[in-house]
Design a protein around this motif. Structure first.
Motif, PDB file in Angstrom:
ATOM      1  N   ARG A 274     -36.890  -7.771  23.450  1.00 20.56           N
ATOM      2  CA  ARG A 274     -35.988  -6.766  22.893  1.00 20.56           C
ATOM      3  C   ARG A 274     -36.752  -5.513  22.466  1.00 20.56           C
ATOM      4  N   LEU A 275     -37.965  -5.689  21.951  1.00 22.32           N
ATOM      5  CA  LEU A 275     -38.772  -4.528  21.590  1.00 22.32           C
ATOM      6  C   LEU A 275     -39.127  -3.696  22.816  1.00 22.32           C
ATOM      7  N   ARG A 276     -39.441  -4.363  23.920  1.00 16.25           N
ATOM      8  CA  ARG A 276     -39.769  -3.628  25.148  1.00 16.25           C
ATOM      9  C   ARG A 276     -38.543  -2.877  25.673  1.00 16.25           C
ATOM     10  N   GLU A 277     -37.377  -3.486  25.564  1.00 11.43           N
ATOM     11  CA  GLU A 277     -36.155  -2.796  25.989  1.00 11.43           C
ATOM     12  C   GLU A 277     -35.921  -1.545  25.148  1.00 11.43           C
ATOM     13  N   CYS A 278     -36.072  -1.685  23.839  1.00  6.68           N
ATOM     14  CA  CYS A 278     -35.906  -0.529  22.958  1.00  6.68           C
ATOM     15  C   CYS A 278     -36.930   0.551  23.281  1.00  6.68           C
ATOM     16  N   ALA A 279     -38.178   0.136  23.531  1.00  7.97           N
ATOM     17  CA  ALA A 279     -39.226   1.103  23.836  1.00  7.97           C
ATOM     18  C   ALA A 279     -38.925   1.866  25.121  1.00  7.97           C
ATOM     19  N   TYR A 280     -38.362   1.187  26.110  1.00  8.70           N
ATOM     20  CA  TYR A 280     -38.045   1.850  27.376  1.00  8.70           C
ATOM     21  C   TYR A 280     -36.956   2.901  27.190  1.00  8.70           C
ATOM     22  N   VAL A 281     -35.895   2.514  26.482  1.00  7.59           N
ATOM     23  CA  VAL A 281     -34.803   3.462  26.257  1.00  7.59           C
ATOM     24  C   VAL A 281     -35.280   4.631  25.405  1.00  7.59           C
ATOM     25  N   LEU A 282     -36.098   4.340  24.407  1.00  9.35           N
ATOM     26  CA  LEU A 282     -36.622   5.385  23.529  1.00  9.35           C
ATOM     27  C   LEU A 282     -37.465   6.385  24.314  1.00  9.35           C
ATOM     28  N   SER A 283     -38.177   5.911  25.320  1.00 14.23           N
ATOM     29  CA  SER A 283     -39.103   6.763  26.070  1.00 14.23           C
ATOM     30  C   SER A 283     -38.415   7.553  27.168  1.00 14.23           C
ATOM     31  N   PHE A 284     -37.474   6.915  27.872  1.00 12.73           N
ATOM     32  CA  PHE A 284     -36.900   7.545  29.065  1.00 12.73           C
ATOM     33  C   PHE A 284     -35.423   7.863  28.938  1.00 12.73           C
TER      34      PHE A 284
END
Length: 376
Positions: A274-284
């Motif tokens: 879930r952290l990786r999903e949030c990080a992806y949306v936050l970045s792109f």
């Protein structure tokens, strides 16, 4: 507008967490969120009411209030109530029985007691030549003292090293949790895309921060599955408290079936995902920012992509460090000392104690048995 902006987001923004975060209200808060009462599995109506109450609490509390939620802190403290504390500048700990592994040494101590009683009966009640037996033991006991001393010193040293290694690993986990939350906050503030409002990015950061707070809890319960509080679903749910919604908390707390057919909790892996999903949306962003014409030039689009790539690389690296800290603690918890070392230590230790007790009983009689047993 909310629905249209969420359609092309990765899965994280269409989950229950983001749906609830979108519903956060600025209405005045009251005392309805002061407690989370564990649900009764045998009462469907009560479970439904409790689930709704928890979701209301989740929607009402800010992230900081959810972190400092008193019932959640009490649940964490209750699970750590068995941790041994001591005064480092006092010698009174020498006389404490708490923390000593009497369950493991009870058998050998009982064997030594019977050994002492039997030899006392033979030496003082029978016809055995006590002084002759005792004098013949001097050459056997003295050579054993040196290897036993070295083995014990090494064992104590390894125990201290493993303790400090585990503390360092969990300290790294705490450090990265702080760093990654700070990095995400700055990224959410300065990496806003053209079609995303400030409130959406604030909600995304709240979601990210809440999952960061859940990771140490999930790691602790994974590493300490034998504790009663780790097995108790009510306590584990209380440790999370209003950080997550009921649906997200249920996903974290529900075990899955492993390759061997047994149930296993993999909460840390779920939280990392879930952290990786949030990080992806936050970045792109949501991937629907339009072409170069919407931004004014292809240069702007390229710079935006490069900035998102840099942010995601940093967040992903920090998440990898969290995973590494968890792995280091798992290695320490699951790796005992080598069998050959343990068997040699216990063999020499028991051999020395049995011969030493025999010498003590033969030299000082029945009165020495309590002192020998306590020293052993």
């Amino acid at each position: 507008e909310h629905k249209s902006s969420l359609i092309e987001y990765p899965r994280i923004l269409t989950t229950n967490t983001m749906t609830e975060l979108q519903s956060l209200t600025t209405a005045s808060r009251d005392d309805n969120y002061k407690s989370i009462i564990p649900a009764d599995d045998n009462d469907d109506d009560h479970e439904a009411q409790q689930s709704e109450r928890n979701n209301n609490t989740y929607r009402t509390l800010s992230t900081l209030e959810a972190i400092l939620y008193q019932p959640r802190l009490d649940a964490l403290l209750e699970c750590d109530a068995n941790i041994i504390s001591y005064e480092p500048f006092s010698f009174s700990m020498v006389f404490r029985s708490e923390g000593r592994n009497f369950a493991m040494i009870r058998g050998p101590l009982l064997g030594l007691l019977l050994w002492d009683i039997c030899w006392a009966c033979l030496l003082f009640e029978g016809d055995v030549d006590g002084p002759g037996v005792i004098s013949s033991l001097d050459g056997l006991i003295s050579p054993l003292l040196t290897p036993v001393s070295f083995l014990l010193v090494f064992r104590l040293g390894r125990a201290a090293v493993r303790f400090w290694d585990s503390r360092a690993a969990f300290g790294k986990l705490v450090e990265i949790c702080r760093d990654i939350a700070s990095t995400a906050a700055v990224a959410c503030k300065h990496n806003k895309h053209s079609n995303s409002s400030s409130s959406n990015w604030g909600l995304l950061h709240d979601d990210f921060a809440r999952w960061v707070c859940v990771f140490p809890i999930a790691t602790k319960n994974f590493l300490r599955p034998d504790l009663s509080c780790a097995k108790d679903g009510t306590t584990r749910r209380g440790e999370i408290g209003p950080l997550l919604s009921e649906e997200d908390a249920r996903e974290v707390l529900t075990p899955v079936k492993n390759g061997g057919g047994s149930m296993e909790f993999i909460a840390p892996i779920h939280v990392l995902d879930r952290l990786r999903e949030c990080a992806y949306v936050l970045s792109f962003g949501n991937g629907s920012d339009g072409g170069a014409s919407d931004r004014g030039s292809e240069t702007v689009q390229l710079l935006q992509t490069q900035k998102g790539t840099a942010i995601y690389r940093q967040l992903s690296g920090q998440i990898d460090t969290l995973n590494g800290a968890w792995g280091a603690m798992e290695r320490i918890a699951a790796t005992p000392l080598p069998f050959v070392y343990v068997v040699h230590l216990r063999t020499f230790l028991l051999l020395y104690l049995f011969l030493w007790n025999l010498q003590g009983v033969g030299s000082n009689g029945w009165k020495s048995i309590p002192a020998l047993l306590a020293a052993s």
